[in-house]
Design a protein around this motif. Structure first.
Motif, PDB file in Angstrom:
ATOM      1  N   ARG A   6       0.621  -1.283  -0.175  1.00 49.14           N
ATOM      2  CA  ARG A   6      -0.170   0.082   0.158  1.00 49.14           C
ATOM      3  C   ARG A   6       1.329   1.723   0.044  1.00 49.14           C
ATOM      4  N   GLN A   7       1.843   1.322   0.317  1.00 47.75           N
ATOM      5  CA  GLN A   7       2.737   2.265   0.911  1.00 47.75           C
ATOM      6  C   GLN A   7       3.746   1.968  -0.322  1.00 47.75           C
ATOM      7  N   ALA A   8       3.681   1.181  -1.365  1.00 46.84           N
ATOM      8  CA  ALA A   8       5.072   1.483  -2.484  1.00 46.84           C
ATOM      9  C   ALA A   8       4.638   2.187  -2.863  1.00 46.84           C
ATOM     10  N   THR A  55      -5.200  19.203  -6.298  1.00 43.59           N
ATOM     11  CA  THR A  55      -5.102  18.041  -6.601  1.00 43.59           C
ATOM     12  C   THR A  55      -5.273  17.345  -4.588  1.00 43.59           C
ATOM     13  N   LEU A  56      -5.081  17.981  -4.028  1.00 39.42           N
ATOM     14  CA  LEU A  56      -5.445  17.212  -2.513  1.00 39.42           C
ATOM     15  C   LEU A  56      -7.061  16.935  -3.013  1.00 39.42           C
ATOM     16  N   ALA A  57      -7.975  18.164  -3.271  1.00 35.99           N
ATOM     17  CA  ALA A  57      -8.865  18.105  -3.540  1.00 35.99           C
ATOM     18  C   ALA A  57      -9.348  17.366  -3.533  1.00 35.99           C
ATOM     19  N   LEU A  80       0.947  24.175   2.182  1.00 35.27           N
ATOM     20  CA  LEU A  80       0.309  23.275   1.540  1.00 35.27           C
ATOM     21  C   LEU A  80       0.541  21.866   2.725  1.00 35.27           C
ATOM     22  N   ALA A  81       1.145  22.054   3.521  1.00 33.49           N
ATOM     23  CA  ALA A  81       1.224  20.437   4.244  1.00 33.49           C
ATOM     24  C   ALA A  81       0.023  20.733   5.829  1.00 33.49           C
ATOM     25  N   VAL A  82       0.235  22.184   6.165  1.00 32.61           N
ATOM     26  CA  VAL A  82      -0.444  22.077   7.274  1.00 32.61           C
ATOM     27  C   VAL A  82      -2.241  22.006   7.309  1.00 32.61           C
ATOM     28  N   PRO A  83      -3.087  21.752   6.066  1.00 36.97           N
ATOM     29  CA  PRO A  83      -4.554  21.736   5.771  1.00 36.97           C
ATOM     30  C   PRO A  83      -4.119  20.199   5.190  1.00 36.97           C
ATOM     31  N   GLY A  84      -3.066  20.381   4.218  1.00 37.20           N
ATOM     32  CA  GLY A  84      -2.900  18.854   4.309  1.00 37.20           C
ATOM     33  C   GLY A  84      -2.953  17.746   4.897  1.00 37.20           C
ATOM     34  N   LEU A  85      -1.949  18.097   6.275  1.00 36.03           N
ATOM     35  CA  LEU A  85      -1.555  17.277   7.263  1.00 36.03           C
ATOM     36  C   LEU A  85      -3.317  16.533   7.994  1.00 36.03           C
ATOM     37  N   ILE A  86      -4.210  18.466   8.343  1.00 35.55           N
ATOM     38  CA  ILE A  86      -5.183  18.058   9.042  1.00 35.55           C
ATOM     39  C   ILE A  86      -5.784  17.456   8.527  1.00 35.55           C
ATOM     40  N   ILE A  87      -5.960  17.431   7.025  1.00 36.50           N
ATOM     41  CA  ILE A  87      -6.991  16.706   5.974  1.00 36.50           C
ATOM     42  C   ILE A  87      -6.598  15.163   6.766  1.00 36.50           C
ATOM     43  N   TRP A  88      -5.548  14.756   6.102  1.00 38.09           N
ATOM     44  CA  TRP A  88      -4.682  13.380   6.517  1.00 38.09           C
ATOM     45  C   TRP A  88      -4.837  12.769   7.046  1.00 38.09           C
ATOM     46  N   TYR A  89      -5.822  13.698   9.264  1.00 40.89           N
ATOM     47  CA  TYR A  89      -5.691  13.121  10.563  1.00 40.89           C
ATOM     48  C   TYR A  89      -7.093  13.204   9.719  1.00 40.89           C
ATOM     49  N   LEU A 142      -8.997  11.733   7.446  1.00 40.97           N
ATOM     50  CA  LEU A 142      -9.315  11.311   6.472  1.00 40.97           C
ATOM     51  C   LEU A 142      -8.842   9.638   7.236  1.00 40.97           C
ATOM     52  N   ARG A 143      -7.505   9.467   7.829  1.00 41.72           N
ATOM     53  CA  ARG A 143      -7.424   8.472   8.485  1.00 41.72           C
ATOM     54  C   ARG A 143      -7.538   7.809   9.796  1.00 41.72           C
ATOM     55  N   ARG A 144      -7.960   9.594  10.744  1.00 40.47           N
ATOM     56  CA  ARG A 144      -8.128   9.297  12.111  1.00 40.47           C
ATOM     57  C   ARG A 144      -9.332   9.503  12.517  1.00 40.47           C
ATOM     58  N   THR A 145     -10.684   9.626  11.821  1.00 37.05           N
ATOM     59  CA  THR A 145     -11.715  10.246  12.626  1.00 37.05           C
ATOM     60  C   THR A 145     -12.115   9.492  11.423  1.00 37.05           C
ATOM     61  N   GLY A 171      -5.217   4.635  -1.416  1.00 35.36           N
ATOM     62  CA  GLY A 171      -4.062   5.878  -1.252  1.00 35.36           C
ATOM     63  C   GLY A 171      -4.583   6.958  -0.143  1.00 35.36           C
ATOM     64  N   GLY A 172      -3.176   7.642  -0.604  1.00 27.08           N
ATOM     65  CA  GLY A 172      -2.780   8.621   0.424  1.00 27.08           C
ATOM     66  C   GLY A 172      -2.926   9.796  -0.292  1.00 27.08           C
ATOM     67  N   LEU A 173      -2.581  11.285   0.510  1.00 32.44           N
ATOM     68  CA  LEU A 173      -2.554  12.167   0.056  1.00 32.44           C
ATOM     69  C   LEU A 173      -1.012  12.790  -0.803  1.00 32.44           C
ATOM     70  N   LEU A 174       0.167  12.264   0.243  1.00 31.37           N
ATOM     71  CA  LEU A 174       1.532  12.743  -0.118  1.00 31.37           C
ATOM     72  C   LEU A 174       2.023  12.925  -1.611  1.00 31.37           C
ATOM     73  N   GLY A 175       1.551  11.601  -1.905  1.00 28.81           N
ATOM     74  CA  GLY A 175       2.079  10.801  -3.529  1.00 28.81           C
ATOM     75  C   GLY A 175       1.232  11.740  -4.698  1.00 28.81           C
ATOM     76  N   PRO A 176      -0.035  12.301  -4.248  1.00 26.77           N
ATOM     77  CA  PRO A 176      -0.357  13.304  -5.756  1.00 26.77           C
ATOM     78  C   PRO A 176       0.116  14.505  -5.885  1.00 26.77           C
ATOM     79  N   VAL A 177       0.894  15.206  -4.046  1.00 23.42           N
ATOM     80  CA  VAL A 177       1.111  16.851  -4.052  1.00 23.42           C
ATOM     81  C   VAL A 177       2.403  16.232  -4.596  1.00 23.42           C
ATOM     82  N   VAL A 178       3.135  14.985  -4.173  1.00 24.41           N
ATOM     83  CA  VAL A 178       4.983  15.033  -5.224  1.00 24.41           C
ATOM     84  C   VAL A 178       4.246  14.325  -6.589  1.00 24.41           C
TER      85      VAL A 178
END
Ligand code: ATP
Ligand code: ATP
Ligand code: MG
Ligand code: MG
Lengths: 322, 324, 493, 334
Positions: free
Chosen positions: B15-17, B58-60, B174-183, B185-188, B270-277
């Protein structure tokens, strides 16, 4: 539990009737806005502008039925037309063949990449679109340099009239459109297209060579786009690099308004034809109404949305889903 | 027990590959760029600031696609908020600009929520609803700002873009909203609902996921990010631009980046880091070709080929991974 | 009557899907501390009723009471909160989420689920695995464990045992009994009447959307149930399974030599003869899935070979197998059907696959019509196969090959989720296929079927053929022993 | 900011360079448009003809100001001596233009103007484009009638300027009515289709002004079998052909040369050589019709080039390349 006999044709779809109703309403509205609209000349005009869209949307329908999509149709149409225009000196027949060959090659590449190498269709065709843009841009300065005037025959085909309100391009469409409708309903290939879109794995297990069918679909789609491009070029007389760019989104919209599922497996070309007609009439209406570009865009979007909604509502009423 | 643990670790790795592969490709591109044309802080700043708006889009798109949808109007939404904020911010003080930015973000979330609601309630497929709303938003943008113009406060630009050759502010932005949304998505549970919806709508409903709420949430997050994208565009260009073409290009790029970044278009993965990269990688490809003196017309073609190849190779790797 | 408060009670519940009437009027009552069987032929309306009871669908009319109070659930979550917890006919775990995430989604404690799994004597999987990567039977057990963790007052199990090997089914029965002892109730749907005899207290039979009979199981018996289920229609007699001769005599249709897939499957050799139904029995995961996929051309062999009438199969694509006359009916309907297409298109798929050109409409109509008639497929919802009931979908999956033609039919757990009447039809069908001089290789998780339909049976264990025996001599005990690897091939002879 | 880092080969050595060693950068944000491609070719041709340029680096992709700012910064990093930019916005590039200037790079905005004082501007006078065409149309119609205005892309600066000039011109003719106004998006086939719709409507159309989407509009008359009305277009190859050879059609081509890129290059090279150049160079469009400028029409029609080829291939006295050099589209060292 009586076994009902299997029918040859599906019931006339009520949602298609609704589309016909919407089309009629739009035509009437146009007639009210402008008396000139309800005339033979306008009928001819509507057919003239609808045919290329209906052809491209036909190809799009095929791709969507398999669960794919082709975002390179516009550039394919442009490339085919450009090549035909530039090669006009080779003689009309050869020029047209060369244009169609461009479509064939593009379709093959798309099809093989998507079917055999399993590249996501959206990405593949988006990439193909970029590739074609690049190649054509370079080509127009180098290997495709030259006058881009369409041969006389193609001009006649794209914009000429047979008799009264009947343009020549309608003939092309009747031929290809008829083939599409027949092909989808009454041939093995047509059935397989639906089968793949409905359940790829099941089709494979039933012995369907899914990849060949998919390649055939993308080739057919690209060929239809190539024909449409040549017709568009014929109507305009000459060709440029942005020839068919504005046909991309409408080709998807026509198919979806006509009830083809973006997920594949259901829909058909009859609906797409209605979708294309609706979009062209709508376009004419917005052109004739002297409204602001801003208002025009808002109207266009709203109407497309409402149409899709009406379609879904009526098709649901039929099947009784929630 | 031992075996199942190993299987699970294997599947986690898989999954992380994709994210790993995207990162690797990106680093490779950076190395090539550094070698052929330099990659100093000026370059990094160029990269991060000019892709900031696209990054948000892209995050959107990512959040929406994970939720089983697709949004063809992200570009148009960005254009709309770009025009709206540029028009309102022109000649205003920094403080007012911040207020306007906050308001725009909220409005973006509402607009997104509305889109989600329409999709869920009407049963019209996402792609067609957003195709249509895309036209509506472009029309509204023209209405708000008929010609390019508007403006913003210099401090606002500095806040978003940094000064000199700083590149941290946009990165953090970019990272702050990205991390909040990642949180989220993944933790709530709301975020989990979005993944569930994208994974299998019917099963999600049976599992008791409130489908409507999950869908509206996904689109609301998307709308919020599009508004941020619009604000970033305002900051970057110091004004607004109502032309729809830029929006459409941005939309298609966001879809490509999402796929390149490892989010399955079928949803749920999928996750959010990949698309930003991936966005950054897509930026680097033409930059490298420029530095290498490749004819830019071929550049377009090369970019197409690269995108296709990446997805092709990624797909092959994924398939092989699944077999073993 | 009515002295105790019922755990569940419905009155005149009705539901239609457009023109299709799924439920006409159902009165059902489940008492506290009771295991209640809900029975009926395919398409009788069982799943529809379950969906209504658990808040997935709203009834068109009728009332539902839970614990004496009227309810109208808005969603499965709502039903769960009221103590009604379902395990649906189709898996409800999300394939892309990990097990842990799936549990989080329904607010189920992971520790609780672990505990339940241990109670059922199962090795819990790593909860970080995506659900889609777990085998189907384990998923079903997870579904069950998740339901149990909510401590339901009423547990609703829709054909849970259909996809389970018999050892897992036993554990489900144990769970049901424990639930009953704890004072809870179970509504249990199954097509295996033996299971009803084994665990259920009372049974309600649905026919054509109505409840036609409710009785205490101990007082009834299989005949009563079958009679109620089928109404006037009688169960067709199954022609006696083949010869008692241990060795088949017909031509070798399918010959498998030292077949392996490089993984679980190792050195499998056997032959299928014309006029023979060859059974394969195995516990979960003994290589039978791989074997069938290989034979159907869906998976490549790593070693050994497969020959059909002496011609070798390379196994590159299922098409090759189909061309050679080897057809697979997969166990999972999701792998067999085109859900959005009509019954007719589904049945005619092999014909379409053969020719891309114009369809021969008359031929197609004739063949499809004949098969619909022969299998008595309920075509009330024929425009879209996904609207057929589970059993009728299964018939379509088999019927396809009757239309398309074949020499060797591979059936993987064909009768899973099929009612008694239909099962007997299918047994008869398989026998008549054999009598035509064709061959059938069937895997079944229902051991009782082996002596009824097969001529011989292969027992698979650990990816190998562990034994072979004449079906007439095979009783369940013997097969089970063999399937557990207790008997070696030599001993069986 | 950003001027504190020095890049190798940067402008530090720029001013005093000898012959044939300047590096020219080009930035364009519309790919696949024939006019823009020709503009880039004219930069290459002029660079080659001047003998002062060693390399032309082109940044060309679809986009808006955002992409263009990034491209300009890329060009700066590449150490170019001058940048020829067709700006996507009059104001938004100003900061990056200033950064370039700080590094001693000459920036020339061609085709459209930018407001940055650091940049040189070489542009076609778009207001005049609209005005001249409008005046020709009004005169041809003898001061009365219904005209249709077929504009470009909503929101584009050039479109606004032309619209301004056009309405300004017509305001002097009270009997001329603008009955329809549509945006073609500068898309030939779309414009042709719109013309079909408009000509079919019941509104009488006496003349059409186009923002350069011309030959498909002329074709629409033919397609519909309607008598031609006067049409104003640009100096597109095919349109010139139509003016020259279509029976019964009167039209005027208002020049909008793509060779503006070459002009900009010449100006940039002058500035790099230390000459004094005016900040703004405006090219006033010429109006070519059959009655008054048959010679120009004849001299500027290239039957072997594509329909959208901008026919005015050289702009005297600025450009020094030959038409063949433009057609070859090769820069120095290519
Ligand atoms: N937009 C972003 N900007 C910066 N960092 C991010 C962004 N999105 C995610 N990350 C970081 O990248 C890491 C990987 O993100 P990703 O979303 O791919 O993880 P995931 O697969 O969802 O995680 P998990 O498997 O733990 O649930 C996260 O730990 C997070 O810290
Ligand atoms: N979504 C639907 N749309 C239309 N008809 C449906 C739908 N779902 C079920 N039906 C019809 O309702 C009837 C009852 O179906 P249901 O699934 O309840 O049967 P069942 O008793 O569970 O059968 P099985 O034992 O085969 O699972 C069938 O005739 C079926 O075709
Ligand atoms: Mg991840
Ligand atoms: Mg059922």
């Amino acid at each position: 539990m009586t076994a009902v006999r299997a029918r040859d044709w599906p019931k006339v779809d009520r949602s298609l009737l609704v589309l016909v109703g919407v089309l009629a309403a739009l035509v009437l509205a146009n007639g009210v806005i402008d008396q000139g609209f309800l005339s033979a000349a306008q009928l001819r005009n509507t057919l003239l502008v609808t045919v290329p869209l209906a052809l491209i949307a036909g190809g799009q329908t095929l791709c969507m039925l398999t669960g794919g999509i082709d975002l390179s149709v516009a550039m394919t149409a442009t490339a085919a037309a450009y090549v035909t225009g530039v090669r006009a000196a080779d003689g009309t027949a050869l020029a047209i063949l060369e244009g169609l060959a461009v479509g064939l090659v593009i379709g093959l590449v798309n099809g093989v990449a998507i079917a055999v190498f399993r590249v996501n269709a959206l990405i593949m065709t988006l990439g193909m679109s970029a590739i074609l843009t690049g190649l054509l841009t370079v080509g127009s300065q180098t290997f495709l340099k030259g006058a881009t005037r369409m041969p006389e025959f193609v001009r006649e085909l794209g914009g000429g009239t047979i008799v009264g309100p009947i343009p020549w391009n309608l003939l092309v469409w009747l031929l290809l459109g008829g083939l599409l409708i027949f092909g989808l309903r009454r041939t093995g290939l047509g059935r397989l297209i639906y089968a793949i879109g409905g359940n790829r794995r099941a089709a494979r297990l039933a012995g369907v060579r899914v990849a060949s069918v998919e390649v055939a679909v993308y080739v057919a789609c690209a060929l239809l786009a190539a024909v449409a491009g040549i017709l568009i070029g014929g109507r305009g007389g000459s060709v440029d690099l942005q020839l068919a760019g504005s046909y991309l989104l409408p080709s998807v919209a026509a198919a979806v308004i006509g009830g083809t599922s973006i997920l594949g497996g259901s829909g058909g070309y009859t609906g797409t034809i209605l979708g294309a007609l609706i979009l062209s009439v709508l376009d004419t209406m917005l052109n004739v109404l002297n409204v602001d570009e801003a208002v025009k865009q808002v109207l266009y979007g709203t109407i497309v949305l409402v149409l899709a909604w009406v379609y879904i509502r009526t098709s649901r009423a039929r099947t009784g889903d929630r | 027990m031992q075996a199942t643990t190993m299987a699970a670790t294997g599947s986690m790795a898989r999954r992380q590959a994709w994210t790993g592969a995207t990162l690797l490709a990106f680093l490779l591109l950076v190395a090539v760029k550094a070698q052929s044309g330099g990659f100093d802080s000026f370059e990094i700043q160029t990269m991060v600031t000019s892709t900031l708006a696209l990054g948000y889009l892209t995050l959107a798109q990512g959040v929406i696609v994970i939720g089983g949808g697709i949004d063809l109007s992200v570009g148009a939404q960005m254009v709309l908020f770009n025009c709206l904020s540029a028009r309102l911010m022109e000649g205003r003080s920094f403080g007012t600009c911040l207020l306007i930015a906050a308001g725009a973000t909220l409005a973006g979330a509402l607009l997104g929520a509305l889109t989600g609601l329409v999709i869920a309630r009407s049963g019209v497929p996402d792609i067609i609803v957003t195709l249509a709303t895309g036209f509506v938003w472009s029309g509204l943008a023209l209405f708000v700002l008929p010609t390019p113009g508007g403006g913003t406060a210099l401090e606002f630009q500095t806040l978003v873009l940094g000064s000199g050759t700083e590149f941290w502010p946009p990165l953090v932005g970019l990272a702050v909203p990205g991390l909040i949304i990642w949180y989220v998505l993944r933790r709530t549970s709301a975020g989990l609902g979005i993944y569930a919806l994208g994974s299998d709508r019917q099963a999600a409903f049976l599992a008791g996921v409130p489908a409507l709420r999950a869908q509206v949430t996904a689109y609301a997050i998307g709308g919020l990010l599009c508004a941020l994208g619009g604000l970033a565009a305002t900051a970057f260009t110091g004004g607004g631009d109502p032309r729809a073409t830029a929006g459409m290009t941005a939309t298609l790029t966001s879809v490509a980046a999402v796929v390149l970044g490892g989010i399955a278009l079928t949803g749920g993965v999928g996750g959010l880091l990949g698309p930003v990269v991936a966005v950054w990688s897509l930026y680097l490809i033409p930059a490298i070709m420029l530095a290498r003196g490749v004819d830019p017309a071929y550049g377009e073609a090369v970019k197409g080929v690269v995108i296709v190849l990446v997805v092709l190779i990624g797909g092959l790797l994924r398939r092989n991974g699944r077999k073993t | 009557m009515g002295e105790t408060r019922e755990a569940l009670r419905t009155r005149a519940v009705a539901k239609r899907y457009g023109p299709v009437v799924a439920l006409r009027s159902v009165d059902l009552s489940v008492r506290p501390g009771e295991i209640h069987a809900l029975l009926g032929a395919n398409g009788a309306g069982k799943s529809t009723l379950v969906k209504i009871l658990t808040g997935v669908l709203a009834p068109d009319s009728g009332e539902i009471e839970v614990g004496g109070r009227p309810v109208a659930f808005r969603s499965p979550a709502d039903a769960r909160r009221h103590g009604v917890t379902p395990v649906f006919q189709d898996p409800a775990l999300l394939p892309d989420l990990t097990v842990a995430e799936n549990l989080r989604l329904t607010g189920t404690g992971a520790a609780d689920v672990l505990e339940r799994l241990r109670e059922m004597d199962l090795t819990p999987p790593d909860f970080r695995t995506p659900a889609g990567e777990l085998p189907l039977p384990l998923l079903r057990m997870l579904d069950l464990a998740r339901a149990l963790a909510h401590r339901p007052a009423l547990l609703v199990l829709d054909e849970i045992t259909a996809a389970l090997p018999s050892d897992y089914a036993e554990r489900v029965f144990a769970v049901m009994r424990r639930t009953r002892e704890a004072g809870g109730s179970v509504l249990f749907i199954t097509h295996r009447l033996l299971e009803v005899q084994e665990v259920c207290d009372r049974a309600t039979v649905l026919r054509d959307g109505r409840d036609v009979d409710t009785h205490v199981v101990a007082e009834g018996g299989e005949d009563r149930i079958v009679a109620a289920m089928l109404g006037d229609k009688a169960v067709g007699a199954v022609p006696a399974a083949g010869s008692t001769a241990a060795r088949p005599t017909g031509e070798k249709l399918l010959e498998v030599t030292d077949l392996g897939d490089g993984g679980r499957l190792k050195d499998v050799s056997f032959a299928l003869h014309a006029g023979e139904v060859l059974g394969v029995v195995a516990l979960e995961g003994q290589g039978q899935d791989e074997l069938f996929e290989l034979l159907a051309g869906d998976r490549r062999a790593a070693s050994g070979e497969v020959a059909v009438r002496g011609r070798r199969l390379a196994g590159r694509h299922p098409r090759e197998a189909v061309r050679h006359g080897v057809a697979l009916v997969p166990s999972d309907r999701q792998e067999a059907l085109l859900p959005m297409r009509s019954v007719r298109e589904n049945l005619a798929l092999p014909l379409s696959g053969r020719r891309w050109g114009p369809i021969r409409l008359n031929e197609e109509r004739r063949k499809v019509g004949a098969v619909i008639e022969r299998l008595e497929i309920d075509t009330r919802a024929q425009d879209e196969v996904r609207r057929l009931s589970g059993g009728n979908q299964q018939k379509v999956a088999i019927g396809r090959w009757l239309v398309g033609g074949f020499d060797v039919l591979l059936c993987f757990d064909l009768t899973r989720g099929i009612d008694v009447g239909t099962k007997h039809q299918i047994y008869a069908l398989l026998r008549s296929i054999a009598e035509d001089g064709r061959g059938v290789l069937m895997f079944t998780s229902e051991l009782r079927e082996v002596p009824m339909v097969c001529d011989r049976a292969l027992v698979m264990y650990g990816g190998r053929v562990a034994g072979e025996l004449p079906a007439a001599e095979a009783d369940e005990g013997m097969l089970l022993n063999a399937a557990h690897g207790l008997t070696r091939a030599e001993e069986v002879g | 900011g950003g001027g504190d880092t020095t890049t190798p080969g940067g402008a530090a050595t720029g001013q005093g360079q000898q012959q044939s060693s300047f590096v020219i950068g080009v930035s364009n944000t519309l790919v696949g448009n024939g006019w823009r491609e020709e503009m880039i070719c004219s930069v290459k041709a002029e660079s080659l003809a001047s003998g002062k340029v060693s390399k032309v680096i082109v940044a060309n992709r679809n986009g808006g100001p955002t992409e263009q700012i990034a491209d300009l910064r890329q060009l700066i990093s590449q150490g170019v001596n001058a940048i020829i930019v067709n700006p996507s916005d009059p104001d938004k590039l100003n900061p990056v233009i200033k950064q370039a200037k700080d590094r001693g790079i000459v920036v020339v905005a061609v085709d459209q103007a930018v407001s940055a004082p650091e940049a040189l501007v070489v542009a076609n006078d778009q207001v005049a484009y609209g005005r001249l065409g409008g005046e020709w149309l009004a005169k041809t119609l003898e001061g009365k009638g219904n005209v249709v205005e077929m504009r470009g892309i909503a929101g584009a600066p050039a479109d606004n300027d032309r619209h301004k000039g056009f309405t300004e011109a017509l305001s002097k003719y009270p009997d001329i009515k603008i009955v329809k106004e549509v945006f073609t998006g500068w898309d030939y086939s779309k414009g042709g289709q719109q013309a079909l719709d408009l000509l079919n409507s019941s509104t009488a159309v006496d003349g059409i002004w186009t923002s350069g989407i011309d030959y498909t509009v002329v074709n629409a008359f033919k397609t519909l079998g309607k008598p031609y009305a006067p049409v104003v277009g640009a100096d597109n190859n095919e349109f010139i052909n139509q003016i020259k050879s279509v029976d019964g059609f009167t039209g005027a081509a208002v020049t909008n040369p793509a060779a503006i890129g070459g002009v900009g290059t010449a100006v940039a090279l002058d500035a790099l050589s230390g000459e004094q150049v005016p900040r703004e160079t405006f090219l006033t469009p010429e109006v070519w019709d059959l009655a008054t400028s048959k010679d120009k029409l004849d001299a500027n029609y290239f039957p072997d080039r594509e329909a959208t080829f901008s026919a005015r291939v050289t702009v005297e006295p600025h450009t020094s390349y030959t038409p063949e050099q433009l057609f070859a589209c090769k820069g120095p060292g290519e």
